[in-house]
Design a protein around this motif. Structure first.
Motif, short mmCIF file in Angstrom:
data_model
loop_
_atom_site.label_atom_id
_atom_site.label_comp_id
_atom_site.label_asym_id
_atom_site.label_seq_id
_atom_site.Cartn_x
_atom_site.Cartn_y
_atom_site.Cartn_z
N THR A 291 103.63 32.16 31.80
CA THR A 291 104.80 32.15 30.95
C THR A 291 105.56 30.85 31.31
O THR A 291 106.00 30.06 30.40
CB THR A 291 105.53 33.27 30.73
OG1 THR A 291 104.68 34.40 30.13
CG2 THR A 291 106.62 33.03 29.71
N ALA A 292 106.01 30.84 32.49
CA ALA A 292 106.93 29.87 33.08
C ALA A 292 106.40 28.47 32.86
O ALA A 292 106.87 27.52 32.59
CB ALA A 292 107.09 29.95 34.47
N THR A 293 105.04 28.32 33.27
CA THR A 293 104.41 26.92 32.96
C THR A 293 104.42 26.65 31.47
O THR A 293 104.45 25.44 31.08
CB THR A 293 102.73 27.13 33.28
OG1 THR A 293 102.73 27.46 34.78
CG2 THR A 293 101.96 25.76 33.10
N ARG A 294 104.09 27.51 30.67
CA ARG A 294 104.20 27.14 29.11
C ARG A 294 105.74 26.83 28.55
O ARG A 294 106.00 25.86 27.77
CB ARG A 294 103.43 28.26 28.27
CG ARG A 294 102.14 28.50 28.71
CD ARG A 294 101.44 29.30 27.54
NE ARG A 294 99.97 29.06 28.04
CZ ARG A 294 99.03 29.36 27.31
NH1 ARG A 294 99.20 29.89 26.02
NH2 ARG A 294 97.55 29.13 27.67
N HIS A 295 106.56 27.47 29.47
CA HIS A 295 107.96 27.14 29.20
C HIS A 295 108.38 25.79 29.62
O HIS A 295 109.09 25.05 28.95
CB HIS A 295 108.84 27.98 29.83
CG HIS A 295 109.13 29.54 29.24
ND1 HIS A 295 110.45 30.06 29.17
CD2 HIS A 295 108.28 30.15 28.36
CE1 HIS A 295 110.23 31.07 28.42
NE2 HIS A 295 109.15 31.13 28.12
N ARG A 296 107.83 25.29 30.56
CA ARG A 296 108.14 23.83 31.18
C ARG A 296 107.68 22.86 30.01
O ARG A 296 107.92 21.81 29.84
CB ARG A 296 107.19 23.65 32.37
CG ARG A 296 108.06 24.32 33.62
CD ARG A 296 107.77 23.81 34.86
NE ARG A 296 106.47 24.45 35.29
CZ ARG A 296 106.33 25.63 35.85
NH1 ARG A 296 107.27 26.19 36.18
NH2 ARG A 296 104.93 25.96 36.11
N LEU A 297 106.25 23.15 29.37
CA LEU A 297 105.84 22.44 28.24
C LEU A 297 106.62 22.29 27.11
O LEU A 297 106.77 21.35 26.63
CB LEU A 297 104.42 22.89 27.83
CG LEU A 297 103.18 22.79 29.13
CD1 LEU A 297 101.94 23.35 28.54
CD2 LEU A 297 102.99 21.36 29.32
#
Length: 382
Positions: A291-297
């Protein structure tokens, strides 16, 4: 001991490759895929279940509210949010948050009763209200969630029997109530004798979410903690923590069998195994990271946009450009191959329809597919 081995079991067919002609569906908000972590843990968990129990003993009978062991595991999981371990007699296993609500709303509010709800909220609430003759009283929201003044006014004017709030990562606005706000809402509910039906389904991904309203007022609260948004939608397990053992029995047991609320025995056994082996927490850790990776995107592609995304959230609430409506933008995006949710489906009563869209982050199979969608949304909404 079972002789079944996973080497003998047929493998699932691989997911078809994404093509540029496929629409990118962002209307739902499941957790992002964590296949490399998820599949080994689930295979091992099912193997452990079959090694220690015969299939007939697991699925040969209903588990009704869950076995004692199931409810003990539920108490362990709910303790991570409530801050204390509830008595197992207060815990009921159901097949989902929806099926829990399908029992609680007629039982606590009933035909002709009033349910206070966030003015923008989980759409199935409207279906349940219509089914059971319940009037919905919308409560105004701000950045944290329902406001104390608005809730107090609804209590004075509408005399609701219960409140259905999403206090952590509100759906769709992503707001999370501060601890102070939670104390204020609880005090008002106690003063007006309003039961709280708290849907805490998004709370397991954020690492520092405030304690639920139900932890502050357990005697008037029905706490719901489902696994659909933190583990996988297909788990089909949710935990209900009733105010007391007698209240749990009154609404869920021993009868009320002509509904679909009970969880499937194998689903209950799987959830219990994951909690007991502590591997459910490994899954949560992996979901948080994905989820954190997708937030960065999102933050990278939406820099010039007006949007809201709460820490650990699975959906984004995006303002449409000036002069464009929610439906207009959603239609434009659909023509470009991206499917998003319009705001009108979340509106309760006469609440004005905001010029916003909601996108879910977890459904795309890869980060690259999500990034393609974010690029299209950014060019449309900037």
């Amino acid at each position: 001991m079972s002789n079944i081995t996973f080497a003998e079991m047929p493998k699932a067919s691989p997911r078809p490759a994404f093509s540029c002609s496929d629409p990118i569906a962002l209307r739902l908000n499941p957790p992002p895929p964590i296949i490399d972590v998820f599949d080994p843990i689930i295979r091992r968990a099912i193997g452990n279940i079959l090694e220690h129990s015969s299939p007939s003993s697991i699925i040969g009978h209903h588990r009704w509210c869950g076995t004692e062991r199931d409810r003990e595991a539920g108490a362990v999981l709910c303790e991570t949010r409530l801050g204390y371990r509830p008595d197992v007699g207060r815990i009921v296993l159901t097949s989902s948050t929806q099926s829990s609500l399908n029992m609680l709303l007629p039982g606590l509010v009933g035909d002709g009763g009033v349910l206070a709800v966030d003015e923008l909220t989980y759409p199935p609430i409207k279906v349940f209200a219509a089914r059971y003759g319940i009037k919905l009283a919308p409560v105004r929201l701000d950045d944290e969630g329902i406001t104390p003044d608005a809730f107090r006014a609804v209590c004075e004017q509408e005399r609701p029997k219960a409140l259905y709030p999403l206090s952590t990562l509100q759906n769709p606005t992503t707001g999370t109530m501060s601890l102070q706000r939670r104390h204020e809402i609880v005090a008002i509910a106690r003063h007006y004798n309003v039961s709280i039906i708290e849907d805490d389904i998004y709370s397991l991904i954020p690492e520092n979410a405030p304690p639920p309203l139900s932890a502050l007022a357990p005697e008037i609260s029905w706490y719901l903690l489902g696994l659909a948004k933190s583990v996988a939608p297909g788990t089909k397990v949710a935990y209900v923590v009733a105010p007391s053992t007698s209240e749990a029995r009154r609404l869920f047991w021993p009868g009320v069998r002509a509904t679909f609320w009970m969880t499937a025995p194998l689903s209950a056994a799987l959830a219990t195994e994951l909690v007991e082996a502590r591997t459910l927490f490994d899954l949560l850790h992996a979901v948080r990271a994905a989820t954190a990776t997708r937030h960065r995107l999102v933050h990278q592609h939406f820099r010039s946009m007006d949007y809201r995304l709460g820490a650990g959230g699975l959906h984004v609430w995006i303002a449409t450009p000036p002069g464009k409506t929610s439906v207009g933008v959603a239609t434009e995006l659909e023509h470009k191959g991206v499917l998003v949710s319009t705001s009108d489906g979340f509106v309760i009563g006469d609440t004005p329809v905001p010029d916003t869209i909601r996108i879910g982050l977890g459904n795309p199979a890869t980060d690259n597919i999500l990034e393609s969608a974010l690029t299209i949304i950014s060019s449309t909404c900037s």
